[in-house]
Design a protein around this motif. Structure first.
Motif, PDB file in Angstrom:
ATOM      1  N   TYR A  85       0.837  -1.195   0.000  1.00  0.00           N
ATOM      2  CA  TYR A  85       0.000   0.000   0.000  1.00  0.00           C
ATOM      3  C   TYR A  85       0.869   1.241   0.000  1.00  0.00           C
ATOM      4  CZ  TYR A  85      -4.220  -2.667   1.016  1.00  0.00           C
ATOM      5  OH  TYR A  85      -5.282  -3.524   0.942  1.00  0.00           O
ATOM      6  N   LYS A  86       0.393   2.251  -0.744  1.00  0.00           N
ATOM      7  CA  LYS A  86       1.012   3.568  -0.712  1.00  0.00           C
ATOM      8  C   LYS A  86      -0.104   4.586  -0.530  1.00  0.00           C
ATOM      9  CE  LYS A  86       3.668   4.667  -4.180  1.00  0.00           C
ATOM     10  NZ  LYS A  86       4.437   5.282  -5.292  1.00  0.00           N
ATOM     11  N   LEU A  87      -0.051   5.327   0.573  1.00  0.00           N
ATOM     12  CA  LEU A  87      -1.005   6.391   0.833  1.00  0.00           C
ATOM     13  C   LEU A  87      -0.347   7.699   0.415  1.00  0.00           C
ATOM     14  CD1 LEU A  87      -2.003   4.006   2.570  1.00  0.00           C
ATOM     15  CD2 LEU A  87      -2.776   5.666   4.231  1.00  0.00           C
ATOM     16  N   THR A  88      -0.988   8.419  -0.499  1.00  0.00           N
ATOM     17  CA  THR A  88      -0.436   9.672  -1.010  1.00  0.00           C
ATOM     18  C   THR A  88      -1.441  10.793  -0.784  1.00  0.00           C
ATOM     19  OG1 THR A  88      -1.377   9.437  -3.221  1.00  0.00           O
ATOM     20  CG2 THR A  88       0.759   8.371  -2.836  1.00  0.00           C
ATOM     21  N   GLU A  89      -1.092  11.972  -1.192  1.00  0.00           N
ATOM     22  CA  GLU A  89      -2.008  13.117  -1.093  1.00  0.00           C
ATOM     23  C   GLU A  89      -3.232  12.917  -1.985  1.00  0.00           C
ATOM     24  OE1 GLU A  89      -1.662  15.647   1.083  1.00  0.00           O
ATOM     25  OE2 GLU A  89       0.117  14.612   1.816  1.00  0.00           O
ATOM     26  N   GLU A  90      -3.111  12.091  -3.022  1.00  0.00           N
ATOM     27  CA  GLU A  90      -4.213  11.851  -3.950  1.00  0.00           C
ATOM     28  C   GLU A  90      -5.149  10.739  -3.495  1.00  0.00           C
ATOM     29  OE1 GLU A  90      -0.880  12.028  -5.248  1.00  0.00           O
ATOM     30  OE2 GLU A  90      -1.319  14.159  -5.426  1.00  0.00           O
ATOM     31  N   GLY A  91      -4.603   9.693  -2.867  1.00  0.00           N
ATOM     32  CA  GLY A  91      -5.438   8.570  -2.469  1.00  0.00           C
ATOM     33  C   GLY A  91      -4.632   7.373  -2.014  1.00  0.00           C
ATOM     34  N   ILE A  92      -5.224   6.193  -2.177  1.00  0.00           N
ATOM     35  CA  ILE A  92      -4.587   4.938  -1.769  1.00  0.00           C
ATOM     36  C   ILE A  92      -4.278   4.125  -3.016  1.00  0.00           C
ATOM     37  CG2 ILE A  92      -4.897   2.765  -0.541  1.00  0.00           C
ATOM     38  CD1 ILE A  92      -6.735   4.221   1.411  1.00  0.00           C
TER      39      ILE A  92
END
Length: 159
Positions: A85-92
């Motif tokens: 998983y990568k959580l970013t400013e845009e989403g998951i």
């Protein structure tokens, strides 16, 4: 800010999610109340049928969820290998081997916590399950990221 971590799904984590999902819905709560009422009725009139029905109702749902979680672990190839998983400013963003999927924060349905996981629902029935033990030191960063990017009324996470 980005947060990355791997999740290895286990039957116990899946069971914890299924129990929370079921018993936070009307039908799950209704079934538990009916089962409990039948047991209470037994104590007031001593008719064994009420006790038997109440116990069956109270035990059936958790037991069937237990069996389903085990079955899903065995039959779902996605659970055989870790999910990244990568959580970013845009989403998951979730990836496994050569496949990557992403969903924007504004499209997320809700976020909750269970005894052992943080769950972000991508729809009413689908979710990303983040076991707290897999998050390690990232747990509070993940909670902060979710709380920052989702409306407060959709986030019900306890640390």
């Amino acid at each position: 800010m980005e947060i990355e971590f791997d999740v290895k799904m286990k039957a116990g984590i899946l069971y914890d999610y299924m129990m929370h999902h079921t018993f936070s819905s009307f039908t799950g709560i209704f079934g538990a109340v009916v089962g409990a009422l039948m047991v209470i009725i037994f104590f007031s009139n001593r008719q064994i049928l009420f006790l038997a029905a109440g116990v069956i109702i109270l035990i059936y749902q958790p037991w069937s969820l237990f069996l389903r979680s085990r079955q899903q672990m065995l039959n779902n190839p996605a659970f055989k290998k870790p999910l990244h998983y990568k959580l970013t400013e845009e989403g998951i963003e979730v990836s496994q081997e050569d496949t990557t999927e992403s969903q924007k924060w504004e499209d997320m349905y809700k976020a909750v916590s269970t005894g052992s996981s943080i769950v972000v629902y991508t729809s009413r029935i689908n979710a990303c399950i983040f076991p707290k033990k897999d998050l390690g030191e990232n747990k509070y960063k993940v909670i902060e990221m979710i709380s920052t990017h989702m409306p407060a009324k959709r986030v019900k996470i306890k640390g």
